[in-house]
Design a protein around this motif. Structure first.
Motif, PDB file in Angstrom:
ATOM      1  N   UNK A  82       0.835  -1.207   0.000  1.00 13.52           N
ATOM      2  CA  UNK A  82       0.000   0.000   0.000  1.00 13.52           C
ATOM      3  C   UNK A  82       0.868   1.255   0.000  1.00 13.52           C
ATOM      4  N   UNK A  83       1.967   1.191   0.765  1.00 17.28           N
ATOM      5  CA  UNK A  83       2.892   2.333   0.779  1.00 17.28           C
ATOM      6  C   UNK A  83       3.604   2.489  -0.569  1.00 17.28           C
ATOM      7  N   UNK A  84       4.050   1.371  -1.167  1.00 16.42           N
ATOM      8  CA  UNK A  84       4.709   1.449  -2.469  1.00 16.42           C
ATOM      9  C   UNK A  84       3.768   2.005  -3.538  1.00 16.42           C
ATOM     10  N   UNK A  85       2.508   1.634  -3.459  1.00 19.18           N
ATOM     11  CA  UNK A  85       1.532   2.099  -4.443  1.00 19.18           C
ATOM     12  C   UNK A  85       1.381   3.614  -4.414  1.00 19.18           C
ATOM     13  N   UNK A  86       1.361   4.194  -3.215  1.00 22.96           N
ATOM     14  CA  UNK A  86       1.016   5.608  -3.082  1.00 22.96           C
ATOM     15  C   UNK A  86       2.168   6.499  -2.630  1.00 22.96           C
ATOM     16  N   UNK A  87       3.175   5.916  -1.983  1.00 22.92           N
ATOM     17  CA  UNK A  87       4.184   6.746  -1.342  1.00 22.92           C
ATOM     18  C   UNK A  87       5.579   6.682  -1.907  1.00 22.92           C
ATOM     19  N   UNK A  88       5.784   5.954  -2.991  1.00 24.63           N
ATOM     20  CA  UNK A  88       7.119   5.803  -3.567  1.00 24.63           C
ATOM     21  C   UNK A  88       7.183   6.470  -4.936  1.00 24.63           C
ATOM     22  N   UNK A  89       6.682   7.691  -5.000  1.00 29.73           N
ATOM     23  CA  UNK A  89       6.819   8.494  -6.214  1.00 29.73           C
ATOM     24  C   UNK A  89       6.076   7.951  -7.414  1.00 29.73           C
ATOM     25  N   UNK A  90       5.031   7.151  -7.182  1.00 34.28           N
ATOM     26  CA  UNK A  90       4.299   6.530  -8.299  1.00 34.28           C
ATOM     27  C   UNK A  90       5.279   5.888  -9.289  1.00 34.28           C
ATOM     28  N   UNK A  91       6.236   5.146  -8.710  1.00 32.82           N
ATOM     29  CA  UNK A  91       7.308   4.553  -9.509  1.00 32.82           C
ATOM     30  C   UNK A  91       6.787   3.639 -10.602  1.00 32.82           C
TER      31      UNK A  91
END
Length: 391
Positions: free
Chosen positions: A16-25
């Motif tokens: 969930x964090x990667x989806x929204x919090x990692x610069x929309x990588x």
């Protein structure tokens, strides 16, 4: 089962964090920024380090010589001790195709403390500076450029005020192993270095794609490129960091018409490509290696294992957390597969690919401690600060 449930929930939380919090990588819509063509086109010198590249040069060098650039431009191919006639082949291709002026030269073997590629780049930049260019295009010998590539790169740098503009070349994806491994390579790279963060002035994230880097010549001098990164195995990221430390404004995105022509038909070819630099990426630190292995397992391996375990033992929470995490993983990988024009059914196989990368990373560390780390084209490089072993 409590530990299994909480591990699955932890993996889902990370996703969930990667989806929204990692610069929309995971988004693949970042292309060259808006640009307008300058009234007066600046001079550009193209520097191509090449070592034993006779197999790919006929598909790449003519595309550089054929650049439709309105200003003054020329190409410097630096033959880094090739044994396959790379230098002479380059001259033959220039005679056959014409186009931009080509200079072929060789710097000799690199001294201790230098990687071969960066020693060649240093020599090429020194040759280029005699022509007083405004920009340097650093590009690898396996990269094919569309006819307007140089033109659009310069226009983007000029319009956006960028000191460095880099495009992640589209890698070749034809064999079974290339389809399984290559899109994930770019996906993982973007996850580590979100492209949207790279362009933020004053931000800490810095990276470039070594196959295609347009760099202002005065910025290269101010950042001491390539001397400041002379020992770097992952030279593109190190170069970008040096430019950003020197106050440079950088940009990195995916390419549309810049392609790598280098084939990786077998798993061992891809394995060697990843393993040669994976442990260097971790700064040869065993604790970072352990953290990376555990992180890969938690993020990529736990979701499918949790789903299967939950279904087998009847734990709804475990199955739900694992299934949702796997679904998010799959959804974030789909844009990269579309970019590489690959079938959607490959997306759920990302845990398999991640497991391969985990093994490649461990193997990179094993080879390092056996004295065979960071080996490439007949040379093996020690970690920075130790004697460089030339083979």
């Amino acid at each position: 089962m409590d530990a299994v449930v909480w591990t699955a929930v932890g993996s889902l939380t990370v996703w969930l964090w990667l989806l929204l919090g990692q610069g929309f990588f995971w988004r693949t819509d970042l292309r060259l920024p808006p640009r307008r063509e300058p009234d007066d086109w600046p001079a550009v010198c193209v520097v191509v380090p090449a070592r034993d590249e006779a197999g790919v040069l006929p598909a790449s060098l003519p595309t550089l010589l054929a650049q439709d650039y309105p200003g003054r431009a020329e190409v410097f191919l630096v033959d880094d001790g090739s044994s396959d006639g790379t230098g002479e082949l380059a001259r033959d291709l220039a005679r056959a195709h014409g186009g931009l002026p080509l200079t072929v030269d060789s710097p000799g073997e690199p001294p201790a403390g230098w990687t071969g590629k960066l020693w060649a780049v240093r020599h090429g930049i020194a040759l280029a500076r005699t022509r007083e260019p405004v920009y340097l295009l650093l590009t690898d010998a396996d990269i094919a450029h569309a006819p307007d590539s140089l033109r659009t790169l310069v226009a983007a740098a000029h319009t956006g005020g960028f000191d460095l503009v880099s495009q992640m070349a589209r890698l070749r994806v034809e064999s079974v192993w290339e389809r399984l491994v290559v899109p994930a390579f770019v996906y993982f790279f973007a996850q580590l270095y979100p492209f949207r963060w790279i362009a933020v002035r004053g931000g800490r994230t810095a990276a470039a794609a070594g196959g295609c880097v347009l760099l202002r010549a005065d910025t290269a001098e101010r950042a001491r490129i390539p001397d400041a990164v002379r020992h770097a195995v992952i030279d593109d990221v190190a170069l970008a960091r040096a430019v950003k430390r020197a106050g440079g404004h950088i940009w990195l995105g995916l390419a549309e018409r810049v392609d790598s022509v280098r084939p990786y038909p077998r798993l061992r070819d891809l394995w060697r490509m990843v393993a040669r630099s994976a442990f260097a990426q971790l700064r040869h630190n065993p604790l970072l290696l352990l953290g990376t292995v555990l992180g890969l397992a938690l993020v990529y391996l736990v979701p499918p294992l949790a789903l299967v375990t939950g279904l087998v033992v009847g734990s709804t929470g475990t199955a739900a957390a694992g299934g949702l995490a796997w679904l998010l993983m799959t959804a974030t990988y789909l844009p990269m597969l579309r970019y590489y024009r690959q079938p959607r059914w490959l997306a759920p196989l990302l845990p398999v690919t991640a497991f391969l990368y985990l093994l490649m990373t461990v193997d990179s560390a094993v080879q390092h401690y056996r004295g065979r780390g960071a080996a490439w084209k007949g040379r093996t490089y020690a970690r920075p600060g130790t004697v460089l072993d030339e083979r």
